[in-house]
Design a protein around this motif. Structure first.
Motif, PDB file in Angstrom:
ATOM      1  N   CYS A  77      -9.320  24.009  32.647  1.00 18.75           N
ATOM      2  CA  CYS A  77      -9.385  22.551  32.853  1.00 18.75           C
ATOM      3  C   CYS A  77      -8.806  21.833  31.632  1.00 18.75           C
ATOM      4  O   CYS A  77      -9.048  22.228  30.488  1.00 18.75           O
ATOM      5  CB  CYS A  77     -10.839  22.144  33.068  1.00 18.75           C
ATOM      6  N   HIS A  79      -9.586  19.002  30.571  1.00 14.44           N
ATOM      7  CA  HIS A  79     -10.559  18.154  29.873  1.00 14.44           C
ATOM      8  C   HIS A  79     -11.082  18.908  28.660  1.00 14.44           C
ATOM      9  O   HIS A  79     -10.649  18.644  27.548  1.00 14.44           O
ATOM     10  CB  HIS A  79     -11.694  17.745  30.826  1.00 14.44           C
ATOM     11  N   LEU A  80     -11.971  19.862  28.857  1.00 13.33           N
ATOM     12  CA  LEU A  80     -12.517  20.611  27.723  1.00 13.33           C
ATOM     13  C   LEU A  80     -12.379  22.113  27.893  1.00 13.33           C
ATOM     14  O   LEU A  80     -12.999  22.881  27.167  1.00 13.33           O
ATOM     15  CB  LEU A  80     -13.986  20.238  27.487  1.00 13.33           C
ATOM     16  N   GLY A  81     -11.597  22.547  28.858  1.00 13.09           N
ATOM     17  CA  GLY A  81     -11.248  23.959  28.928  1.00 13.09           C
ATOM     18  C   GLY A  81     -12.102  24.848  29.793  1.00 13.09           C
ATOM     19  O   GLY A  81     -11.963  26.069  29.732  1.00 13.09           O
ATOM     20  N   CYS A  82     -12.979  24.314  30.597  1.00 12.70           N
ATOM     21  CA  CYS A  82     -13.770  25.176  31.479  1.00 12.70           C
ATOM     22  C   CYS A  82     -12.860  25.828  32.520  1.00 12.70           C
ATOM     23  O   CYS A  82     -11.768  25.350  32.793  1.00 12.70           O
ATOM     24  CB  CYS A  82     -14.847  24.372  32.192  1.00 12.70           C
ATOM     25  N   CYS A  94     -13.402  21.315  38.815  1.00 11.01           N
ATOM     26  CA  CYS A  94     -13.942  21.907  37.589  1.00 11.01           C
ATOM     27  C   CYS A  94     -15.472  21.861  37.657  1.00 11.01           C
ATOM     28  O   CYS A  94     -16.043  20.798  37.924  1.00 11.01           O
ATOM     29  CB  CYS A  94     -13.450  21.138  36.363  1.00 11.01           C
ATOM     30  N   CYS A  96     -17.624  22.025  35.289  1.00 11.84           N
ATOM     31  CA  CYS A  96     -18.324  21.455  34.126  1.00 11.84           C
ATOM     32  C   CYS A  96     -18.588  19.962  34.252  1.00 11.84           C
ATOM     33  O   CYS A  96     -19.727  19.520  34.140  1.00 11.84           O
ATOM     34  CB  CYS A  96     -17.550  21.748  32.853  1.00 11.84           C
ATOM     35  N   HIS A  97     -17.548  19.171  34.467  1.00 14.74           N
ATOM     36  CA  HIS A  97     -17.740  17.717  34.503  1.00 14.74           C
ATOM     37  C   HIS A  97     -17.104  17.084  35.731  1.00 14.74           C
ATOM     38  O   HIS A  97     -16.937  15.871  35.783  1.00 14.74           O
ATOM     39  CB  HIS A  97     -17.175  17.073  33.232  1.00 14.74           C
ATOM     40  N   SER A  99     -13.983  17.210  37.132  1.00 14.52           N
ATOM     41  CA  SER A  99     -12.579  16.811  37.298  1.00 14.52           C
ATOM     42  C   SER A  99     -12.011  17.473  38.545  1.00 14.52           C
ATOM     43  O   SER A  99     -12.421  18.576  38.918  1.00 14.52           O
ATOM     44  CB  SER A  99     -11.745  17.244  36.087  1.00 14.52           C
TER      45      SER A  99
HETATM   46 FE1  FES Z   1     -13.399  20.321  33.246  1.00 11.78          FE
HETATM   47 FE2  FES Z   1     -14.764  18.732  31.643  1.00 11.78          FE
HETATM   48  S1  FES Z   1     -14.091  20.733  31.262  1.00 11.78           S
HETATM   49  S2  FES Z   1     -14.101  18.358  33.651  1.00 11.78           S
END
Ligand code: FES
Length: 137
Positions: A77, A79-82, A94, A96-97, A99
């Motif tokens: 991802c 955003h922060l790499g998940c 995603c 995690c958050h 997206s």
């Molecule tokens: Fe994917 Fe935050 S790591 S939305």
């Protein structure tokens, strides 16, 4: 109460409060960076010739197959790499958050703002399928 005692108590509470933040930081770190196990070493992906059209999740990549066209996207991802590992209503999601990306990897719902990285690969035909070679992401 003398001045030294007051200063020592202030220092104590300052350090104690900082020490209390460490467990919260660890919890936050594990929540944000879960599923973030990616490397940048050479990778191979072997797929069978009968792989149906559609979106397929592999360890580090998302494979999108349409007839003989195959596209590889990083599952990381932006955003922060998940690791993105599910699809809902035709959108890559995603865990995690939340997206969302379309099947071309374009970001369609934040917090991620950038599209997923398309991965270039070399293709070798083998008996019963193909091997795809690429740099890991
Ligand atoms: Fe994917 Fe935050 S790591 S939305």
């Amino acid at each position: 109460m003398d001045m030294n005692n007051k200063i020592n108590r202030k220092k104590f509470f300052k350090w104690a409060s900082l020490a209390l933040l460490i467990p919260f930081y660890k919890i936050w770190q594990s929540a944000v960076f879960r599923n973030k196990a990616f490397s940048s070493s050479p990778q191979t992906l072997e797929i069978e010739s009968g792989l149906p059209d559609g979106i397929h999740f592999f360890n580090r990549v998302i494979l999108i197959k349409e007839n003989d066209n195959i596209k590889l996207l990083s599952s990381k991802c932006t955003h922060l790499g998940c690791k993105i590992d599910k699809i809902e209503n035709g959108e890559l999601v995603c865990p995690c958050h939340g997206s969302r990306y379309d099947s071309n990897g374009s970001a369609i719902k934040g917090p991620a703002m950038k599209s997923l990285q398309e991965i270039e690969y070399r293709k070798e035909r083998i008996e019963g399928g193909i091997i795809m070679r690429f740099e890991g992401r």
